[in-house]
Design a protein around this motif. Structure first.
Motif, PDB file in Angstrom:
ATOM      1  N   MET A 272       0.762  -1.226  -0.078  1.00  0.00           N
ATOM      2  CA  MET A 272      -0.016   0.037  -0.047  1.00  0.00           C
ATOM      3  C   MET A 272       0.976   1.218   0.007  1.00  0.00           C
ATOM      4  N   HIS A 273       0.942   2.208  -1.131  1.00  0.00           N
ATOM      5  CA  HIS A 273       1.688   3.002  -1.299  1.00  0.00           C
ATOM      6  C   HIS A 273       1.073   4.220  -1.086  1.00  0.00           C
ATOM      7  N   ILE A 274       1.487   5.328  -0.285  1.00  0.00           N
ATOM      8  CA  ILE A 274       0.965   6.383   0.022  1.00  0.00           C
ATOM      9  C   ILE A 274       1.656   7.558  -0.366  1.00  0.00           C
ATOM     10  N   HIS A 275       0.905   8.481  -1.441  1.00  0.00           N
ATOM     11  CA  HIS A 275       1.587   9.630  -2.011  1.00  0.00           C
ATOM     12  C   HIS A 275       1.136  10.882  -1.431  1.00  0.00           C
ATOM     13  N   VAL A 276       2.164  11.623  -0.902  1.00  0.00           N
ATOM     14  CA  VAL A 276       1.602  12.988  -0.003  1.00  0.00           C
ATOM     15  C   VAL A 276       2.492  14.158  -0.547  1.00  0.00           C
ATOM     16  N   SER A 277       1.633  14.953  -1.080  1.00  0.00           N
ATOM     17  CA  SER A 277       2.279  16.251  -1.194  1.00  0.00           C
ATOM     18  C   SER A 277       1.729  17.270  -0.064  1.00  0.00           C
ATOM     19  N   LEU A 278       2.078  18.790  -0.022  1.00  0.00           N
ATOM     20  CA  LEU A 278       1.704  19.565   1.026  1.00  0.00           C
ATOM     21  C   LEU A 278       1.584  20.872   0.384  1.00  0.00           C
ATOM     22  N   LEU A 279       0.327  21.355   0.613  1.00  0.00           N
ATOM     23  CA  LEU A 279      -0.083  22.592   0.272  1.00  0.00           C
ATOM     24  C   LEU A 279      -0.156  23.722   1.480  1.00  0.00           C
ATOM     25  N   ASP A 280       0.337  24.892   1.217  1.00  0.00           N
ATOM     26  CA  ASP A 280       0.263  25.873   2.077  1.00  0.00           C
ATOM     27  C   ASP A 280      -1.134  26.745   1.938  1.00  0.00           C
ATOM     28  N   GLY A 281      -1.270  27.949   2.663  1.00  0.00           N
ATOM     29  CA  GLY A 281      -2.543  28.503   2.559  1.00  0.00           C
ATOM     30  C   GLY A 281      -2.740  29.246   1.245  1.00  0.00           C
ATOM     31  N   GLU A 282      -1.798  29.402   0.553  1.00  0.00           N
ATOM     32  CA  GLU A 282      -2.162  29.663  -1.012  1.00  0.00           C
ATOM     33  C   GLU A 282      -2.201  28.806  -1.946  1.00  0.00           C
ATOM     34  N   GLY A 283      -2.121  27.627  -1.385  1.00  0.00           N
ATOM     35  CA  GLY A 283      -2.441  26.529  -2.504  1.00  0.00           C
ATOM     36  C   GLY A 283      -1.046  26.051  -3.099  1.00  0.00           C
ATOM     37  N   ARG A 284       0.079  26.473  -2.737  1.00  0.00           N
ATOM     38  CA  ARG A 284       1.294  26.320  -3.310  1.00  0.00           C
ATOM     39  C   ARG A 284       1.986  25.275  -2.472  1.00  0.00           C
ATOM     40  N   ASN A 285       2.755  24.090  -3.263  1.00  0.00           N
ATOM     41  CA  ASN A 285       3.228  22.955  -2.855  1.00  0.00           C
ATOM     42  C   ASN A 285       4.560  23.229  -2.113  1.00  0.00           C
ATOM     43  N   VAL A 286       4.689  22.875  -0.741  1.00  0.00           N
ATOM     44  CA  VAL A 286       5.719  23.279  -0.236  1.00  0.00           C
ATOM     45  C   VAL A 286       6.818  22.505  -0.544  1.00  0.00           C
ATOM     46  N   PHE A 287       6.780  21.396  -0.959  1.00  0.00           N
ATOM     47  CA  PHE A 287       7.603  20.404  -1.247  1.00  0.00           C
ATOM     48  C   PHE A 287       8.380  20.571  -2.537  1.00  0.00           C
ATOM     49  N   ALA A 288       7.745  21.524  -3.365  1.00  0.00           N
ATOM     50  CA  ALA A 288       8.275  21.944  -4.465  1.00  0.00           C
ATOM     51  C   ALA A 288       9.581  22.622  -4.653  1.00  0.00           C
TER      52      ALA A 288
END
Length: 463
Positions: A272-288
Motif C-alpha cells: 500500500m503506497h501512500i503519496h503525499v504532497s503538502l499545500l500552504d494557505g495559498e495552495g502552493r506545494n511546499v515540497f516543490a
C-alpha cells in the motif's frame, strides 16, 4: 413494477447524502460500515426506511468491535470487553459517505460510521478519528496534505488447491492457470478486461476516483491507483470502498481477491503506497524545489521525520504475522529508511514529476494494513520532521539494497517498539496505543500457539 420507498426526512441528512439517496430510487437496503483497527468492515444492514432514524439518532454497536482481533474475537486485554460489560456505543454516519452498492442483486447503498465515546465526542481510538486528529494539527499550521493511495492485490481461484493453498485463476483468454510474471503487461490487462472493467464500473457508481490499473510482478497480481485528494479522510474512504468493490467483483466472477501482504512465498508481496504532497494557505506545494538541483527544505525535513518515526510506527505499516514475510531482499520492498529520487529500492521515494507535483511516496506499508492508520502514521511522521527540522541525509542514487544496511523487521519487536513509543503516545494518544498494542499482542500470542504443517514436516519424525 418499481417498488417505491419512503424518502428519509431531508432535515436529517446532509445535502450531499440526500442527493446520493435521491439518485438511488430503487435502493432497498443500506450497509452501515464501521472499519475496525484491522481495517475489516463491521456493522449492520438496515432497510432504507430506517435510514432517517440512523441519521437522527445513530445506531448502537459494541465498543469492543473497534479492537476485535483478526478472527473476530474480543480482545479482553484492551479493556473494552467484560471489564465494561461489553457496552454499546452510539455510532453516527460520516457525512458525505453514503455511496451506492452496485454489485448486489437488489440495489443498495453503504454508509460509513464513526463511534462515539459515551460523552458525545468521537471515540479517540477509532482509526478514522486518529487520522482526523493528525489532520487538525496540519490545519493549525495552515497546511493541507494532498494524498493518493495505491493498492496491490492478488486474484486467486475461489477453490484452493489440494494442499489447501491459494491457486492462480484460470486465464479467461487462454483457459489455463496463470504461471508467468509479466509486469505491466497489457496482454494480461486485456485478458482480465472483464474484471477490470467491472471494477471500473463499480468505482464510477460509487464516485471512487480510480484512474490506473496495472499488472504487477506476479501471476494474478494487480494494482489499482486512486487519484489524489486534498482531503486525506476522503482519500482513505475511497480506498476502503475500493477494496470492498474489488473483493465483491472478484467474487461475482468466481475469483477471490486477497490483500494479504505475502500470500505466495516465491512471488512478490502486495503493498500500500501512500503519496503525499503538502499545500500552504495559498495552495502552493511546499515540497516543490526552490532550485532545480536542490530539494525543498520542507521535503527534506518531512523525510527526516518519517525516518525517525519508522520503528515506532512499523506495527501500523505491518500489522500482521504475514506482513513480515513481505520484507525480503530484491523484491522492491524497503529494507531501509533511505530516500531518493525516482528510485524504487528506497523507503521514501520522490517520484518523477514536474515541480508543482513534487511528492513523497511512502512505500513501507503492506496492502493488509488499515489505510487510515497508515496515512495517520505517515502524516504524523512528516509533521514531526517539519516541526523539528530533521536532516534525512543525502538521497540514495542507484541500488539502495547494496548501499544501506539491510534491516529485517520482526513482528514481536514491532509490537514492543509500538507499545513503548513516546512518539505514538504523543501523536495518537495513550488509549489508542494501549488498545492497538494489546490487540496485536493477543494476535501474536494466538498465532504462535498454533503448530504449522512445516513443523510436522521438519520435526515430527526427524527429532
Amino acid at each position: 413494477m418499481t417498488r417505491s420507498h419512503a424518502a428519509p426526512d431531508a432535515s436529517s441528512l446532509p445535502a450531499e447524502d440526500l442527493r446520493t439517496l435521491a439518485s438511488l430510487p430503487d435502493c432497498e437496503h443500506v450497509d452501515l460500515l464501521l472499519p475496525d483497527m484491522n481495517g475489516l468492515l463491521r456493522g449492520k444492514r438496515i432497510v432504507r426506511a430506517a435510514l432517517e432514524k440512523v441519521y437522527a439518532d445513530g445506531v448502537c454497536l459494541p465498543m469492543s468491535l473497534i479492537a476485535t482481533d483478526i478472527t473476530g474475537n474480543t480482545v479482553e486485554e484492551t479493556g473494552l470487553g467484560y471489564d465494561i460489560g461489553d457496552e454499546d456505543r452510539i455510532c453516527r454516519p460520516v457525512p458525505g459517505s453514503l455511496r451506492a452498492v452496485p454489485w448486489t442483486p437488489r440495489p443498495g447503498a453503504q454508509l460509513l460510521l464513526a463511534m462515539e465515546d459515551g460523552h458525545g465526542g468521537t471515540f479517540e481510538a477509532n482509526p478514522r478519528e486518529v487520522l482526523r486528529r493528525v489532520l487538525a494539527r496540519f490545519a493549525e499550521r495552515g497546511l493541507t496534505p494532498v494524498v493518493a493511495v495505491e493498492l496491490e492485490f492478488y486474484l486467486f481461484d475461489q477453490r484452493a488447491g489440494a494442499d489447501g493453498r491459494p491457486r492462480p485463476t484460470i486465464n479467461p483468454s487462454t483457459g489455463r492457470r496463470n504461471s508467468s510474471t509479466q509486469v505491466y503487461s497489457m496482454e494480461d490487462l486485456d485478458d482480465y478486461r472483464g474484471f477490470t472493467d467491472a471494477v471500473a464500473a463499480a468505482c464510477r457508481a460509487q464516485d471512487i476516483p480510480a484512474d490506473t490499473a496495472v499488472a504487477e510482478y506476479a501471476p494474478g497480481q494487480f494494482e489499482i491507483n486512486l487519484k489524489h485528494r486534498d482531503d486525506a479522510l476522503l482519500a482513505c474512504d475511497d480506498a476502503v470502498y475500493l477494496k470492498r468493490a474489488i473483493k465483491a467483483v472478484a467474487q461475482q466472477q468466481g475469483a477471490q481477491a486477497s490483500f494479504m501482504a505475502k500470500p505466495l512465498a516465491g512471488q512478490a508481496g502486495s503493498g500500500m503506497h501512500i503519496h503525499v504532497s503538502l499545500l500552504d494557505g495559498e495552495g502552493r506545494n511546499v515540497f516543490a524545489p526552490a532550485h532545480e538541483d536542490a530539494p525543498a527544505d520542507a521535503l527534506r525535513h518531512a523525510v527526516g521525520g518519517l525516518q525517525r518515526s519508522l520503528d515506532d510506527c512499523l506495527l501500523l505499516f505491518a500489522p500482521h504475522a504475514n506482513s513480515y514475510r513481505r520484507f525480503v531482499l530484491n523484491a522492491f520492498v524497503p529494507l531501509n529508511d533511505a530516500w531518493g529520487y525516482n528510485n524504487r529500492t528506497v523507503a521514501m521515494r520522490i517520484p518523477h514529476s514536474d515541480a508543482r507535483n513534487t511528492r513523497i511516496e511512502h512505500r513501507i506499508a503492506g496492502a493488509d494494513a488499515n489505510v487510515y492508520l497508515v496515512t495517520a502514521a505517515v502524516l504524523a511522521g512528516m509533521l514531526h520532521g517539519l516541526e523539528h527540522r530533521f536532516d534525512p541525509g543525502p538521497p540514495v542514487a542507484g541500488n539502495a539494497y547494496a548501499q544501506t544496511e539491510v534491516r529485517t523487521p520482526h513482528w514481536r519487536q514491532a509490537i514492543a517498539d509500538f507499545m513503548a513509543s513516546e512518539f505514538v503516545q504523543a501523536q495518537f494518544g495513550e488509549r489508542f496505543r494501549h488498545i492497538y498494542g494489546q490487540q496485536k499482542l493477543k494476535e501474536m500470542h494466538s498465532f504462535y500457539t498454533e503448530v504449522t504443517d512445516l513443523e510436522y514436516a521438519w520435526y515430527l519424525r526427524s527429532v
